[in-house]
Scaffold this active site. Structure first.
Site, PDB file in Angstrom:
ATOM      1  N   LYS A   1       0.824  -1.209   0.000  1.00  0.00           N
ATOM      2  CA  LYS A   1       0.000   0.000   0.000  1.00  0.00           C
ATOM      3  C   LYS A   1       0.864   1.268   0.000  1.00  0.00           C
ATOM      4  O   LYS A   1       0.601   2.200  -0.757  1.00  0.00           O
ATOM      5  CB  LYS A   1      -0.932   0.018   1.229  1.00  0.00           C
ATOM      6  CG  LYS A   1      -1.877  -1.180   1.298  1.00  0.00           C
ATOM      7  CD  LYS A   1      -2.885  -1.050   2.436  1.00  0.00           C
ATOM      8  CE  LYS A   1      -2.257  -1.098   3.827  1.00  0.00           C
ATOM      9  NZ  LYS A   1      -1.757  -2.458   4.205  1.00  0.00           N
TER      10      LYS A   1
ATOM     11  N   ARG B   1      12.369  -2.001  10.763  1.00  0.00           N
ATOM     12  CA  ARG B   1      11.256  -1.575  11.613  1.00  0.00           C
ATOM     13  C   ARG B   1      11.034  -2.587  12.728  1.00  0.00           C
ATOM     14  O   ARG B   1      10.993  -3.784  12.490  1.00  0.00           O
ATOM     15  CB  ARG B   1       9.980  -1.436  10.778  1.00  0.00           C
ATOM     16  CG  ARG B   1       9.792  -0.049  10.221  1.00  0.00           C
ATOM     17  CD  ARG B   1       8.660   0.015   9.219  1.00  0.00           C
ATOM     18  NE  ARG B   1       7.402  -0.534   9.705  1.00  0.00           N
ATOM     19  CZ  ARG B   1       6.258  -0.451   9.037  1.00  0.00           C
ATOM     20  NH1 ARG B   1       6.213   0.177   7.873  1.00  0.00           N
ATOM     21  NH2 ARG B   1       5.158  -0.984   9.507  1.00  0.00           N
TER      22      ARG B   1
HETATM   23  P1  AMP Z   1       1.241   0.573   9.029  1.00  0.00           P
HETATM   24  O1  AMP Z   1       2.498   1.309   8.737  1.00  0.00           O
HETATM   25  O2  AMP Z   1       0.048   1.123   8.301  1.00  0.00           O
HETATM   26  O3  AMP Z   1       1.359  -0.904   8.832  1.00  0.00           O
HETATM   27  O4  AMP Z   1       0.932   0.807  10.580  1.00  0.00           O
HETATM   28  C1  AMP Z   1       1.852   0.412  11.575  1.00  0.00           C
HETATM   29  C2  AMP Z   1       1.131   0.278  12.928  1.00  0.00           C
HETATM   30  O5  AMP Z   1       0.560   1.541  13.285  1.00  0.00           O
HETATM   31  C3  AMP Z   1      -0.045  -0.682  12.939  1.00  0.00           C
HETATM   32  O6  AMP Z   1       0.365  -2.021  13.151  1.00  0.00           O
HETATM   33  C4  AMP Z   1      -0.857  -0.130  14.107  1.00  0.00           C
HETATM   34  O7  AMP Z   1      -0.284  -0.457  15.354  1.00  0.00           O
HETATM   35  C5  AMP Z   1      -0.704   1.372  13.912  1.00  0.00           C
HETATM   36  N1  AMP Z   1      -1.733   1.920  13.001  1.00  0.00           N
HETATM   37  C6  AMP Z   1      -1.541   2.457  11.768  1.00  0.00           C
HETATM   38  N2  AMP Z   1      -2.694   2.850  11.219  1.00  0.00           N
HETATM   39  C7  AMP Z   1      -3.665   2.518  12.104  1.00  0.00           C
HETATM   40  C8  AMP Z   1      -5.076   2.628  12.103  1.00  0.00           C
HETATM   41  N3  AMP Z   1      -5.733   3.158  11.060  1.00  0.00           N
HETATM   42  N4  AMP Z   1      -5.749   2.195  13.204  1.00  0.00           N
HETATM   43  C9  AMP Z   1      -5.106   1.687  14.260  1.00  0.00           C
HETATM   44  N5  AMP Z   1      -3.774   1.516  14.313  1.00  0.00           N
HETATM   45  C10 AMP Z   1      -3.043   1.931  13.255  1.00  0.00           C
END
Ligand code: AMP
Length: 187
Positions: free
Chosen positions: A13, A133
């Site tokens: 994404k 990460r």
């Molecule tokens: P991502 O980079 O989108 O994979 O997000 C990394 C982490 O941030 C996720 O595993 C969640 O802990 C938190 N996070 C990101 N976006 C959201 C969301 N829309 N709702 C809740 N937690 C989020």
């Protein structure tokens, strides 16, 4: 145009959102990036969410909805928003629909990137090596995938009910997926 780039963790994404920023001039609204920025800045919010993010669980709906709301004017000015990693729960999707409706706007399309779990697991190891990460181990990925299936996948019927979901094969090269997304947006 407002689109949601939807899919499981590691589906690509973020990569595809950045390509759309380049080609269309829209704004990428990644709650994951915003939360990582808060952690990097050492803010109170960052300190509050770090352990949750490292575990692969979701931070609260209120926190991410507020982060998104702050950035909506910027996306409007650019003519489009690419929601990346948001919404992740039905409550977030409903809140987003209300926020946009209040601004005379709406989600136009939900691009669903389809990638199978085996391929996703392979990508985890690769990205972990490249970016380091803390939330990118296979163990944390498994939690993130379970959270996706339980809390985020219900968004598919939610948006399908609005007739907005377009499925794109996310298994190919970055270029192939990008071309499929372009076709889905323009078709
Ligand atoms: P991502 O980079 O989108 O994979 O997000 C990394 C982490 O941030 C996720 O595993 C969640 O802990 C938190 N996070 C990101 N976006 C959201 C969301 N829309 N709702 C809740 N937690 C989020």
């Amino acid at each position: 145009m407002n689109i949601v780039l939807f899919g499981p963790p590691n589906a690509g994404k973020g990569t595809q959102a950045k390509l759309l920023v380049e080609t269309r001039g829209w704004v990428q609204l990644s709650t994951g990036d915003m939360l990582r920025a808060a952690i990097a800045a050492g803010s109170e919010l960052g300190q509050r969410v770090k352990a949750i993010m490292d575990s692969g669980e979701l931070v609260s709906d209120e926190v991410v909805i507020e982060l998104i709301e702050e950035r909506l004017p910027e996306a409007e000015a650019a003519g489009g928003a690419i929601f990346d990693g948001f919404p992740r729960t039905v409550a977030q999707a409903k809140a987003l629909d209300e926020l946009l409706a209040g601004r005379g706007s709406q989600i136009d399309k939900v691009i669903r990137l389809a990638v199978d779990r085996e391929e996703l697991t392979k990508r985890v190891e690769k990205r972990a090596a490249e970016q380091g990460r803390a939330d990118d181990t296979v163990e944390v990925f498994n939690t993130r995938f379970d959270v996706y299936e339980n809390q985020t996948a219900p968004l598919i019927p939610y948006y399908a009910g609005q007739g907005k979901v377009v499925e794109v094969d996310g298994m190919g090269s970055i270029e192939a997926v990008s071309a499929s997304i372009a076709a889905a947006l323009d078709g």
